[in-house]
Design an enzyme around this catalytic site. Structure first.
Site, PDB file in Angstrom:
ATOM      1  N   ASP A  33      -0.246   5.024   1.039  1.00  0.00           N
ATOM      2  CA  ASP A  33      -0.468   5.927   2.173  1.00  0.00           C
ATOM      3  C   ASP A  33      -0.474   5.141   3.478  1.00  0.00           C
ATOM      4  OD1 ASP A  33      -0.823   8.402   0.714  1.00  0.00           O
ATOM      5  OD2 ASP A  33      -2.689   7.548  -0.014  1.00  0.00           O
ATOM      6  N   ASP A  60      -1.373  -0.929   6.000  1.00  0.00           N
ATOM      7  CA  ASP A  60      -1.518  -0.288   7.311  1.00  0.00           C
ATOM      8  C   ASP A  60      -2.941  -0.382   7.843  1.00  0.00           C
ATOM      9  OD1 ASP A  60      -2.359   1.686   5.253  1.00  0.00           O
ATOM     10  OD2 ASP A  60      -2.675   2.984   6.995  1.00  0.00           O
ATOM     11  N   ASP A 112       0.850  -1.183   0.000  1.00  0.00           N
ATOM     12  CA  ASP A 112       0.000   0.000   0.000  1.00  0.00           C
ATOM     13  C   ASP A 112       0.893   1.242   0.000  1.00  0.00           C
ATOM     14  OD1 ASP A 112      -2.455   1.413   0.174  1.00  0.00           O
ATOM     15  OD2 ASP A 112      -2.122   1.706   2.307  1.00  0.00           O
ATOM     16  N   LYS A 156      -9.580  -2.153  -3.002  1.00  0.00           N
ATOM     17  CA  LYS A 156      -9.531  -2.842  -1.707  1.00  0.00           C
ATOM     18  C   LYS A 156     -10.717  -2.421  -0.838  1.00  0.00           C
ATOM     19  CE  LYS A 156      -5.619  -0.899  -1.026  1.00  0.00           C
ATOM     20  NZ  LYS A 156      -4.421  -0.357  -0.368  1.00  0.00           N
TER      21      LYS A 156
END
Length: 279
Positions: free
Chosen positions: A14, A215, A12, A190
């Site tokens: 961010d 995250d 990912d 996602k």
């Protein structure tokens, strides 16, 4: 049976590599390690606003250098999915039309996939993220969906981050259209594992020897699990250590940050074919 060693990586963006346009410690080193060991990889984002070129420039400005083709967005995954659907529906001929609410990252991906843009009887209403949601556009989308257009959204995120606080995102506007029409969108990004599978196909990788780094338990980790990937949760973004127990599923590993992942890139070498068979 032993798990197959990791040869490919998905991560990912961010909360893993960057936070508010600043690189997270270890992010540049992680990408450099992937390139040094010649590992197939993609950087994923549910953000559909920006094109690959835009995102590459933003990452480069933060000190993370990578090629454009190492970036995979929900906009690209959406365009690919709809193109496949249109080809299947039209006996291999690309004849699809869309009404789009979104920014350049989404419109350019759909244009390059061969779609015609129209506000009259489109095949699909496609909703992506934008900072300039228009009441007139949303009204038009509601009427088109009511009239039979299929409703697609790039991702279900209800809010996005900003320095001033949360911003309404794709999922929030999709809920508005759904409430008005009774029609739920199909979300491509996602936590739909379709996003992971399209990324794997892009780098010709297999789920059994690919690791996903994220995250968020509710998007990154669950989609990795459902796509058959192993996963690493880093604690530099949305999900904190104390929240993991709330979920009925677990990542393969939990690490403080991407900096802790860097040594694994060199250690988890892809095995030879006979070693795979032996396992």
């Amino acid at each position: 049976m032993n798990a197959r060693p990791i040869g490919s990586w998905l991560t990912d963006m961010d909360g893993v590599l960057v936070h508010e346009q600043h690189a997270i410690d270890g992010a540049a080193e992680f990408i450099a390690a992937l390139q040094h060991y010649d590992r197939p990889y993609l950087v994923l984002t549910n953000n559909s606003i920006y094109s690959r070129r835009d995102l590459r420039a933003r990452l480069n400005a933060s000190g993370i250098t990578l090629p454009e083709d190492r970036i995979w967005t929900s906009a690209l995954a959406t365009a690919q999915f709809l193109a496949e659907q249109s080809l299947a529906a039209n006996a291999g001929s690309m004849r699809g039309s869309v009404f789009v609410i979104g920014e350049f990252g989404l419109t350019s991906a759909l244009h390059e996939a061969g779609f015609v843009f129209t506000d009259r009887d489109p095949d699909f209403v496609v909703l992506g993220e934008t900072r300039t949601y228009s009441f007139n556009q949303i009204t038009q989308a509601i009427r088109l969906v009511d009239n039979g257009a299929r409703f697609i959204a790039t991702n279900p995120d209800a809010t996005g981050p900003s320095q001033e606080g949360p911003l309404p995102a794709t999922g929030a506007v999709a809920a508005l259209i759904t409430r008005a029409t009774g029609v739920e969108p199909y979300y491509v990004g996602k936590p739909n594992p379709l996003m992971m599978r399209s990324a794997l196909n892009t780098i010709d990788a297999h789920s059994e020897n690919t690791m996903m780094i994220g995250d968020r338990m509710d998007t990154d980790i669950i989609s990795a699990i459902e796509a058959g990937l192993r996963s690493i949760l880093v604690l530099t973004g949305s999900t904190k250590a104390g929240q993991i127990e709330r979920y009925p599923f677990r990542p393969t590993r939990v690490m403080d940050s991407i900096a802790d992942v860097v040594p694994l890139v060199g250690e988890l070498l892809p095995p030879e074919t006979d070693e795979l068979d032996a396992n």
